[in-house]
Design a protein around this motif. Structure first.
Motif, PDB file in Angstrom:
ATOM      1  N   LYS A 132       0.815  -1.219   0.000  1.00 46.70           N
ATOM      2  CA  LYS A 132       0.000   0.000   0.000  1.00 46.70           C
ATOM      3  C   LYS A 132       0.839   1.255   0.000  1.00 46.70           C
ATOM      4  CE  LYS A 132      -4.383  -1.261   2.189  1.00 46.70           C
ATOM      5  NZ  LYS A 132      -4.574  -1.783   3.534  1.00 46.70           N
ATOM      6  N   GLU A 133       0.360   2.229  -0.720  1.00 51.19           N
ATOM      7  CA  GLU A 133       0.881   3.586  -0.579  1.00 51.19           C
ATOM      8  C   GLU A 133       0.554   4.047   0.831  1.00 51.19           C
ATOM      9  OE1 GLU A 133       2.444   5.427  -2.657  1.00 51.19           O
ATOM     10  OE2 GLU A 133       1.958   7.533  -2.327  1.00 51.19           O
ATOM     11  N   ASN A 134       1.472   4.782   1.476  1.00 54.70           N
ATOM     12  CA  ASN A 134       1.158   5.239   2.838  1.00 54.70           C
ATOM     13  C   ASN A 134       1.538   6.704   3.033  1.00 54.70           C
ATOM     14  OD1 ASN A 134       3.931   5.459   3.585  1.00 54.70           O
ATOM     15  ND2 ASN A 134       3.983   3.237   3.838  1.00 54.70           N
ATOM     16  N   LYS A 135       1.164   7.225   4.176  1.00 55.52           N
ATOM     17  CA  LYS A 135       1.364   8.652   4.465  1.00 55.52           C
ATOM     18  C   LYS A 135       2.827   9.053   4.393  1.00 55.52           C
ATOM     19  CE  LYS A 135      -2.910   9.736   5.297  1.00 55.52           C
ATOM     20  NZ  LYS A 135      -3.584  10.364   4.154  1.00 55.52           N
ATOM     21  N   GLU A 136       3.699   8.165   4.913  1.00 56.38           N
ATOM     22  CA  GLU A 136       5.117   8.507   4.929  1.00 56.38           C
ATOM     23  C   GLU A 136       5.661   8.681   3.510  1.00 56.38           C
ATOM     24  OE1 GLU A 136       3.910   6.014   6.807  1.00 56.38           O
ATOM     25  OE2 GLU A 136       4.858   5.987   8.785  1.00 56.38           O
ATOM     26  N   ILE A 137       5.253   7.773   2.627  1.00 55.65           N
ATOM     27  CA  ILE A 137       5.709   7.885   1.242  1.00 55.65           C
ATOM     28  C   ILE A 137       5.200   9.193   0.643  1.00 55.65           C
ATOM     29  CG2 ILE A 137       5.515   6.895  -1.078  1.00 55.65           C
ATOM     30  CD1 ILE A 137       5.293   4.139   0.179  1.00 55.65           C
ATOM     31  N   GLU A 138       3.929   9.463   0.857  1.00 55.28           N
ATOM     32  CA  GLU A 138       3.357  10.705   0.319  1.00 55.28           C
ATOM     33  C   GLU A 138       4.095  11.922   0.835  1.00 55.28           C
ATOM     34  OE1 GLU A 138      -0.836  10.797   1.107  1.00 55.28           O
ATOM     35  OE2 GLU A 138      -1.196   8.990  -0.082  1.00 55.28           O
ATOM     36  N   LYS A 139       4.385  11.890   2.124  1.00 53.42           N
ATOM     37  CA  LYS A 139       5.064  13.030   2.733  1.00 53.42           C
ATOM     38  C   LYS A 139       6.446  13.228   2.104  1.00 53.42           C
ATOM     39  CE  LYS A 139       4.204  13.581   7.203  1.00 53.42           C
ATOM     40  NZ  LYS A 139       4.320  13.301   8.661  1.00 53.42           N
ATOM     41  N   LEU A 140       7.159  12.120   1.934  1.00 55.04           N
ATOM     42  CA  LEU A 140       8.489  12.204   1.343  1.00 55.04           C
ATOM     43  C   LEU A 140       8.436  12.781  -0.068  1.00 55.04           C
ATOM     44  CD1 LEU A 140      10.459   8.990   2.302  1.00 55.04           C
ATOM     45  CD2 LEU A 140      11.068  11.368   2.726  1.00 55.04           C
ATOM     46  N   LEU A 141       7.446  12.333  -0.820  1.00 55.28           N
ATOM     47  CA  LEU A 141       7.353  12.815  -2.191  1.00 55.28           C
ATOM     48  C   LEU A 141       6.972  14.294  -2.216  1.00 55.28           C
ATOM     49  CD1 LEU A 141       5.739   9.759  -4.001  1.00 55.28           C
ATOM     50  CD2 LEU A 141       8.134  10.377  -3.744  1.00 55.28           C
ATOM     51  N   ASP A 142       6.131  14.700  -1.287  1.00 52.61           N
ATOM     52  CA  ASP A 142       5.802  16.123  -1.182  1.00 52.61           C
ATOM     53  C   ASP A 142       7.061  16.942  -0.940  1.00 52.61           C
ATOM     54  OD1 ASP A 142       3.165  15.674  -1.612  1.00 52.61           O
ATOM     55  OD2 ASP A 142       2.544  15.809   0.490  1.00 52.61           O
ATOM     56  N   GLN A 143       7.911  16.416  -0.052  1.00 56.29           N
ATOM     57  CA  GLN A 143       9.162  17.130   0.235  1.00 56.29           C
ATOM     58  C   GLN A 143      10.034  17.242  -1.007  1.00 56.29           C
ATOM     59  OE1 GLN A 143      11.083  15.132   3.513  1.00 56.29           O
ATOM     60  NE2 GLN A 143       9.323  15.420   4.874  1.00 56.29           N
ATOM     61  N   VAL A 144      10.063  16.162  -1.785  1.00 53.60           N
ATOM     62  CA  VAL A 144      10.848  16.179  -3.021  1.00 53.60           C
ATOM     63  C   VAL A 144      10.358  17.290  -3.939  1.00 53.60           C
ATOM     64  CG1 VAL A 144      11.251  14.924  -5.173  1.00 53.60           C
ATOM     65  CG2 VAL A 144      11.522  13.750  -2.981  1.00 53.60           C
ATOM     66  N   VAL A 145       9.041  17.380  -4.083  1.00 50.60           N
ATOM     67  CA  VAL A 145       8.483  18.377  -4.982  1.00 50.60           C
ATOM     68  C   VAL A 145       8.717  19.791  -4.453  1.00 50.60           C
ATOM     69  CG1 VAL A 145       6.394  19.160  -6.144  1.00 50.60           C
ATOM     70  CG2 VAL A 145       6.761  16.732  -5.770  1.00 50.60           C
ATOM     71  N   GLU A 146       8.640  19.936  -3.128  1.00 50.66           N
ATOM     72  CA  GLU A 146       8.912  21.251  -2.535  1.00 50.66           C
ATOM     73  C   GLU A 146      10.303  21.748  -2.889  1.00 50.66           C
ATOM     74  OE1 GLU A 146       8.300  21.541   1.745  1.00 50.66           O
ATOM     75  OE2 GLU A 146       6.281  20.726   1.436  1.00 50.66           O
ATOM     76  N   LYS A 147      11.242  20.833  -2.867  1.00 51.47           N
ATOM     77  CA  LYS A 147      12.639  21.203  -3.155  1.00 51.47           C
ATOM     78  C   LYS A 147      12.886  21.397  -4.645  1.00 51.47           C
ATOM     79  CE  LYS A 147      14.703  18.607   0.659  1.00 51.47           C
ATOM     80  NZ  LYS A 147      15.149  17.212   0.850  1.00 51.47           N
ATOM     81  N   SER A 148      11.973  20.926  -5.469  1.00 46.77           N
ATOM     82  CA  SER A 148      12.193  20.982  -6.911  1.00 46.77           C
ATOM     83  C   SER A 148      12.186  22.411  -7.432  1.00 46.77           C
ATOM     84  CB  SER A 148      11.108  20.172  -7.626  1.00 46.77           C
ATOM     85  OG  SER A 148      11.037  20.538  -8.985  1.00 46.77           O
ATOM     86  N   THR A 149      13.033  22.687  -8.398  1.00 46.03           N
ATOM     87  CA  THR A 149      13.052  24.021  -8.998  1.00 46.03           C
ATOM     88  C   THR A 149      12.144  24.091 -10.216  1.00 46.03           C
ATOM     89  OG1 THR A 149      14.962  23.413 -10.350  1.00 46.03           O
ATOM     90  CG2 THR A 149      15.414  24.460  -8.234  1.00 46.03           C
ATOM     91  N   LYS A 150      11.956  22.972 -10.884  1.00 46.82           N
ATOM     92  CA  LYS A 150      11.232  22.991 -12.154  1.00 46.82           C
ATOM     93  C   LYS A 150       9.786  22.548 -12.044  1.00 46.82           C
ATOM     94  CE  LYS A 150      15.344  22.271 -14.967  1.00 46.82           C
ATOM     95  NZ  LYS A 150      16.367  21.228 -14.909  1.00 46.82           N
ATOM     96  N   PHE A 151       9.431  21.921 -10.937  1.00 43.82           N
ATOM     97  CA  PHE A 151       8.069  21.403 -10.790  1.00 43.82           C
ATOM     98  C   PHE A 151       7.450  21.942  -9.510  1.00 43.82           C
ATOM     99  CE2 PHE A 151      10.191  18.540 -13.585  1.00 43.82           C
ATOM    100  CZ  PHE A 151       9.231  18.005 -14.419  1.00 43.82           C
ATOM    101  N   LYS A 152       6.152  22.206  -9.546  1.00 42.75           N
ATOM    102  CA  LYS A 152       5.539  22.604  -8.285  1.00 42.75           C
ATOM    103  C   LYS A 152       4.454  21.627  -7.825  1.00 42.75           C
ATOM    104  CE  LYS A 152       2.246  26.316  -9.494  1.00 42.75           C
ATOM    105  NZ  LYS A 152       2.731  26.847 -10.772  1.00 42.75           N
ATOM    106  N   ASN A 153       3.990  20.771  -8.712  1.00 40.24           N
ATOM    107  CA  ASN A 153       3.186  19.642  -8.237  1.00 40.24           C
ATOM    108  C   ASN A 153       3.230  18.496  -9.234  1.00 40.24           C
ATOM    109  OD1 ASN A 153       1.219  20.399 -10.225  1.00 40.24           O
ATOM    110  ND2 ASN A 153       0.593  21.993  -8.800  1.00 40.24           N
ATOM    111  N   ILE A 154       3.004  17.312  -8.728  1.00 39.53           N
ATOM    112  CA  ILE A 154       3.083  16.137  -9.582  1.00 39.53           C
ATOM    113  C   ILE A 154       1.713  15.483  -9.649  1.00 39.53           C
ATOM    114  CG2 ILE A 154       5.510  15.730  -9.121  1.00 39.53           C
ATOM    115  CD1 ILE A 154       4.628  13.562  -7.137  1.00 39.53           C
ATOM    116  N   LYS A 155       1.486  14.763 -10.707  1.00 36.74           N
ATOM    117  CA  LYS A 155       0.191  14.120 -10.908  1.00 36.74           C
ATOM    118  C   LYS A 155       0.219  12.648 -10.496  1.00 36.74           C
ATOM    119  CE  LYS A 155      -2.820  16.039 -13.633  1.00 36.74           C
ATOM    120  NZ  LYS A 155      -2.947  17.301 -12.910  1.00 36.74           N
TER     121      LYS A 155
END
Lengths: 135, 135
Positions: A98-121
């Motif tokens: 299962k996808e879980n909250k921790e994974i989601e949180k980590l991916l959110d952090q990745v996107v926050e740090k991204s310079t070229k993307f502001k959200n992922i689908k």
DNA sequence: TTTTTTGCAAAAGGTTTGCAACACG
DNA sequence: CGTGTTGCAAACCTTTTGCAAAAAA
């Protein structure tokens, strides 16, 4: 199945026996499926080309999602509960997790740090190894 | 490049100009690459078949690793620093992000909970969305 | 010289396209 | 009835295979 008719209607698809049959294959087989698998199940009365076209349109509309299994054909799953896979490199057996909250949180952090993307689908997350039998 | 000769030797490959040329393409282009990209770069004096064979053997030996980008061809990267990608669904631009301890820890937990697997060899983790320009 | 590597031609898969016939709504 | 859907044939694109020639060690 009634649900599938609703599903098609909600996505503005006309209700055809072909589409219902393809959805049933997904209902009855709870695993990633490729065009050929559907073709073998439905063989009579369905054309491979139609399967490819249906899979493509179902993915665009969000009914299905792609799964990257490193095989030669493209696999799809019903876009219901969010989960990922562990795939055996040797025998191909697949276990879900299962996808879980921790994974989601980590991916959110990745996107926050991204310079070229502001959200992922969407995202892929699949593990590959040898299962206990093959190992 | 000297390093590439060492790399080939360490993996018990014979040193050929073809292999060195392919490795150079990876050195000069810091992104996931498919067979056709290499072919376009090297066009003269190299055969597509050789590229496919080389990519396959480089992956088996661990020089390259596969990357799942949901395109029609298979992409590879040098198997150096471990990272993943954010891919723009529209323009195809790719941003890297580093693998980190938290991700590793989460995946370890997934494997611990698994009934069919006790260790994994590799994993894919790629994000897909619209970049700031395309969005 | 021996074994590995490469090129060429051909084939194999998977997937897409064009167009005419068909069927849902 | 009109538009979306399907089937058929053919094409396309990526990748693989077999075999003989060429090159590395």
């Amino acid at each position: 199945m009634l649900n599938n008719k609703v599903l098609l209607k909600d996505s503005c698809f006309k209700i055809t026996s072909t589409r219902l049959a393809i959805l049933e294959v997904f209902n009855k087989n709870d695993k990633p499926i490729d065009a050929n698998f559907i073709y073998k199940k439905l063989k009579e009365g369905i054309n491979e080309v139609t399967i490819y076209r249906t899979l493509t349109s179902f993915e665009k509309s969000g009914i299905l999602r792609k799964v990257d299994l490193r095989k030669d054909s493209v696999y799809f799953e019903l876009n219901n509960d969010h989960h990922h896979h562990i795939v055996c490199i040797k025998c191909g057996i697949i276990e879900d997790f299962k996808e879980n909250k921790e994974i989601e949180k980590l991916l959110d952090q990745v996107v926050e740090k991204s310079t070229k993307f502001k959200n992922i689908k969407e995202h892929s997350l699949e593990l590959f190894g040898f299962c206990k039998v093959c190992n």
